[in-house]
Design a protein around this motif. Sequence first.
Motif, PDB file in Angstrom:
ATOM      1  N   ILE A  40      -3.784 -13.252  -1.399  1.00 14.10           N
ATOM      2  CA  ILE A  40      -4.593 -12.029  -1.398  1.00 14.10           C
ATOM      3  C   ILE A  40      -3.670 -10.827  -1.608  1.00 14.10           C
ATOM      4  N   ALA A  41      -4.046  -9.977  -2.558  1.00  7.77           N
ATOM      5  CA  ALA A  41      -3.246  -8.774  -2.830  1.00  7.77           C
ATOM      6  C   ALA A  41      -4.197  -7.642  -3.197  1.00  7.77           C
ATOM      7  N   TYR A  42      -3.781  -6.422  -2.935  1.00 10.93           N
ATOM      8  CA  TYR A  42      -4.600  -5.252  -3.292  1.00 10.93           C
ATOM      9  C   TYR A  42      -4.013  -4.627  -4.549  1.00 10.93           C
ATOM     10  N   SER A  43      -4.045  -5.399  -5.630  1.00  9.57           N
ATOM     11  CA  SER A  43      -3.307  -5.004  -6.833  1.00  9.57           C
ATOM     12  C   SER A  43      -3.800  -3.707  -7.454  1.00  9.57           C
ATOM     13  N   HIS A  44      -5.089  -3.370  -7.290  1.00  8.25           N
ATOM     14  CA  HIS A  44      -5.612  -2.150  -7.921  1.00  8.25           C
ATOM     15  C   HIS A  44      -5.950  -1.085  -6.887  1.00  8.25           C
ATOM     16  N   SER A  45      -5.253  -1.123  -5.776  1.00 10.49           N
ATOM     17  CA  SER A  45      -5.596  -0.197  -4.693  1.00 10.49           C
ATOM     18  C   SER A  45      -5.144   1.231  -4.973  1.00 10.49           C
ATOM     19  N   PRO A  46      -5.963   2.211  -4.587  1.00 11.90           N
ATOM     20  CA  PRO A  46      -5.522   3.608  -4.690  1.00 11.90           C
ATOM     21  C   PRO A  46      -4.355   3.915  -3.738  1.00 11.90           C
ATOM     22  N   LEU A  47      -4.035   2.964  -2.851  1.00 12.26           N
ATOM     23  CA  LEU A  47      -2.911   3.190  -1.926  1.00 12.26           C
ATOM     24  C   LEU A  47      -1.579   2.703  -2.488  1.00 12.26           C
ATOM     25  N   ASN A  48      -1.609   2.119  -3.684  1.00 12.76           N
ATOM     26  CA  ASN A  48      -0.358   1.639  -4.277  1.00 12.76           C
ATOM     27  C   ASN A  48       0.367   2.789  -4.980  1.00 12.76           C
ATOM     28  N   ALA A  49       1.676   2.896  -4.701  1.00  9.52           N
ATOM     29  CA  ALA A  49       2.475   3.893  -5.420  1.00  9.52           C
ATOM     30  C   ALA A  49       2.508   3.519  -6.899  1.00  9.52           C
ATOM     31  N   ARG A  50       2.629   4.529  -7.723  1.00 12.11           N
ATOM     32  CA  ARG A  50       2.724   4.276  -9.172  1.00 12.11           C
ATOM     33  C   ARG A  50       3.978   3.468  -9.472  1.00 12.11           C
ATOM     34  N   GLY A  51       3.907   2.651 -10.502  1.00 15.01           N
ATOM     35  CA  GLY A  51       5.086   1.923 -10.980  1.00 15.01           C
ATOM     36  C   GLY A  51       5.472   0.808 -10.024  1.00 15.01           C
ATOM     37  N   LYS A  52       6.228  -0.152 -10.582  1.00  8.48           N
ATOM     38  CA  LYS A  52       6.741  -1.184  -9.702  1.00  8.48           C
ATOM     39  C   LYS A  52       8.162  -1.499 -10.122  1.00  8.48           C
ATOM     40  N   TYR A  53       8.995  -1.748  -9.133  1.00  8.70           N
ATOM     41  CA  TYR A  53      10.384  -2.021  -9.444  1.00  8.70           C
ATOM     42  C   TYR A  53      10.622  -3.514  -9.243  1.00  8.70           C
ATOM     43  N   LEU A  54      10.993  -3.893  -8.033  1.00  5.33           N
ATOM     44  CA  LEU A  54      11.204  -5.320  -7.789  1.00  5.33           C
ATOM     45  C   LEU A  54      10.114  -5.850  -6.872  1.00  5.33           C
ATOM     46  N   ALA A  55       9.845  -7.154  -6.974  1.00  2.00           N
ATOM     47  CA  ALA A  55       8.845  -7.777  -6.090  1.00  2.00           C
ATOM     48  C   ALA A  55       9.351  -7.757  -4.639  1.00  2.00           C
ATOM     49  N   PRO A  56       8.488  -7.648  -3.659  1.00  2.57           N
ATOM     50  CA  PRO A  56       7.035  -7.589  -3.748  1.00  2.57           C
ATOM     51  C   PRO A  56       6.559  -6.234  -4.297  1.00  2.57           C
ATOM     52  N   HIS A  57       5.616  -6.282  -5.246  1.00  5.14           N
ATOM     53  CA  HIS A  57       5.106  -5.067  -5.873  1.00  5.14           C
ATOM     54  C   HIS A  57       4.019  -4.434  -5.010  1.00  5.14           C
ATOM     55  N   PRO A  58       3.702  -3.154  -5.288  1.00  9.56           N
ATOM     56  CA  PRO A  58       2.659  -2.492  -4.507  1.00  9.56           C
ATOM     57  C   PRO A  58       1.369  -3.311  -4.498  1.00  9.56           C
ATOM     58  N   GLY A  59       0.809  -3.468  -3.306  1.00 10.08           N
ATOM     59  CA  GLY A  59      -0.430  -4.222  -3.133  1.00 10.08           C
ATOM     60  C   GLY A  59      -0.192  -5.663  -2.712  1.00 10.08           C
ATOM     61  N   GLU A  60       1.060  -6.146  -2.911  1.00  7.55           N
ATOM     62  CA  GLU A  60       1.334  -7.546  -2.569  1.00  7.55           C
ATOM     63  C   GLU A  60       1.763  -7.694  -1.111  1.00  7.55           C
ATOM     64  N   ARG A  61       1.524  -8.891  -0.580  1.00  7.05           N
ATOM     65  CA  ARG A  61       1.935  -9.208   0.795  1.00  7.05           C
ATOM     66  C   ARG A  61       3.460  -9.152   0.886  1.00  7.05           C
ATOM     67  N   TYR A 116       1.251  -5.127   3.830  1.00 11.07           N
ATOM     68  CA  TYR A 116       1.182  -5.127   2.366  1.00 11.07           C
ATOM     69  C   TYR A 116       2.124  -4.060   1.832  1.00 11.07           C
ATOM     70  N   THR A 117       2.708  -4.339   0.672  1.00 11.68           N
ATOM     71  CA  THR A 117       3.673  -3.412   0.095  1.00 11.68           C
ATOM     72  C   THR A 117       2.951  -2.184  -0.446  1.00 11.68           C
ATOM     73  N   ALA A 118       3.509  -1.004  -0.142  1.00 18.24           N
ATOM     74  CA  ALA A 118       2.928   0.244  -0.632  1.00 18.24           C
ATOM     75  C   ALA A 118       3.700   0.747  -1.842  1.00 18.24           C
ATOM     76  N   LEU A 119       5.025   0.577  -1.798  1.00 18.71           N
ATOM     77  CA  LEU A 119       5.883   1.156  -2.837  1.00 18.71           C
ATOM     78  C   LEU A 119       7.092   0.255  -3.044  1.00 18.71           C
ATOM     79  N   SER A 120       7.480   0.074  -4.308  1.00 16.49           N
ATOM     80  CA  SER A 120       8.755  -0.602  -4.571  1.00 16.49           C
ATOM     81  C   SER A 120       9.498   0.270  -5.586  1.00 16.49           C
ATOM     82  N   ALA A 121      10.691   0.735  -5.206  1.00 13.56           N
ATOM     83  CA  ALA A 121      11.425   1.677  -6.055  1.00 13.56           C
ATOM     84  C   ALA A 121      12.894   1.264  -6.099  1.00 13.56           C
TER      85      ALA A 121
END
Length: 495
Positions: free
Chosen positions: A387-408, A468-473
């Motif tokens: 389960i992941a919130y891949s399209h959540s408005p709470l995810n920071a823009r962009g993704k760097y390394l996993a876990p990406h925004p929305g992922e456990r 859940y991950t919010a930001l990966s930078a």
Amino acid sequence: MKTSALIVGAGPVGLTLAIELARFGVPMRIIDKAPQRTDKSKALVLWSRSLELLERSRVSQHLVDAGYKVEGVTISADKRPIGRLTMDGLLSAYPFALMLPQSDTERILEEFLNDLGVQVDRQVELLNFNDTGEKVDARLHHADGTEEMVETSWLIGCDGAHSTVRHLLGKEFHGETSLIDWLLADIHLVDVPRTPEINIGWHSDGVLATFPISKNRYRIVADVGSAHSSSARLPEPTLADVQTVLDKRFPGGARATDAVWLSSFRINERKVADYRGGRAFLAGDAAHVHSPMGGQGMNTGMQDVCNLAWKLALVVHGRASAELLNTYSPERSPVAEAVLKVTGRITSVATVKNKLGQALRNHTASLILGMSPARKFASNLAGELSIAYSHSPLNARGKYLAPHPGERAPIRQQESPVGAGGAPQFAIFGKAEDIPTDLLLRFGSLLEPSVREPFTPEGLWVVRPDGYTALSAKSGDWHAVSTYFENIITKGSAL
Ligand SMILES: Cc1cc2nc3c(=O)[nH]c(=O)nc-3n(C[C@H](O)[C@H](O)[C@H](O)COP(=O)(O)OP(=O)(O)OC[C@H]3O[C@@H](n4cnc5c(N)ncnc54)[C@H](O)[C@@H]3O)c2cc1C
């Protein structure tokens, strides 16, 4: 009386919410119209992700101690095994399905809640409520016939499939009721060796699913025919009916004795489009009901409230804008939609009746279950780890390394931090360095004060209070972190 949150319904979902809100120091009240908890085994399985989330309140260990760990699911066709899913490879502290009757789950949750100093107000029914936009005035009815008005900031309907809150909000419960009749038996089986496995057996005349509960005690679910109209009701099954199904479908035969609970049911698949109406929210069966075939109903409900609780707590503590609560339904509604789709499919596949369809199903399943990536995918799906919130408005823009925004995030949930007064906090994972002072000055109350070891050396991650991950930078990109919190506090969204 005034409170911050009124929880309507003390089933597993309402109790989980009450534990979370108590942990976060939110003043609340929980009511239930029933005089006591259910004594039925209804939802039998607690999956890995639910146990991970409940670990934060430290209730998981109590559940694990009381339950029975099942490490695999065997699928057979015409009494011959065609595939096996194992849970023991799951990357979780709980690599198993925990078998625990819902009556025990509710007892343990309620005892835990009592230890946190909160009692369920029983025989108290929500009759009506008025949302003024600033607060909710709820009218309650007590067993002695008296009525009470309660003023609450937020009202949460965890009041089950026939939810009063949903009716009062005027929300449609879209979906359908299938006409297939199912038999459910919570019984003892004689002369059957106890296996730590769930068995799903496909037969030419229907499916038989067997779940071990405790020594010699099993849950049995089988389809037993189709009704011609929704008003025709199947009579409650007898032990003899159960024996007839076992004689036909149980490999090697088995004798059923000592029924704990015999019941019949039809599958309801329904969901509301939006889990929020003003200051009221819906969670659990009040918002979605599914086929029990995947054992996901209660788990999905518990995870609904683990999503809602920290957001409510931040808003009640005045740490975030009330807009944050707008992210609850967009995050949780797609999860229930996916559960509906998957459990609906599992049920159709299990109940296919024509011979050609059955032969095709058995062949395809045996091929797919022979592939290790497919088995891994299915185990993760069952354990609800994907389960992941891949399209959540709470995810920071962009993704760097996993876990990406929305992922456990791959962390032990018991490390989930809380700040002063119990307010939930975000955790930061990165290189060993101090959080910049200006960031701490502006958002210190939302942040765990020290940085935790990164998942991989070059990254910087922000992890939400529900894991859940919010930001990966990139490592050291504190500007991204600052922008993230700025947006969360002022707009309740990362965008
Ligand atoms: C036969 C069967 C097998 C199942 N198997 C599984 C399984 O293996 N795994 C799984 O995850 N799920 C399973 N489920 C589903 C699971 O039982 C439900 O999803 C779960 O009970 C939902 O919990 P809840 O707290 O949302 O609602 P409920 O358990 O229905 O609790 C709602 C509570 O609200 C109270 N209430 C209602 N209206 C009011 C009101 N107006 N005022 C005050 N109180 C009110 C009720 O008294 C009740 O206590 C199964 C269900 C059935 C029937």
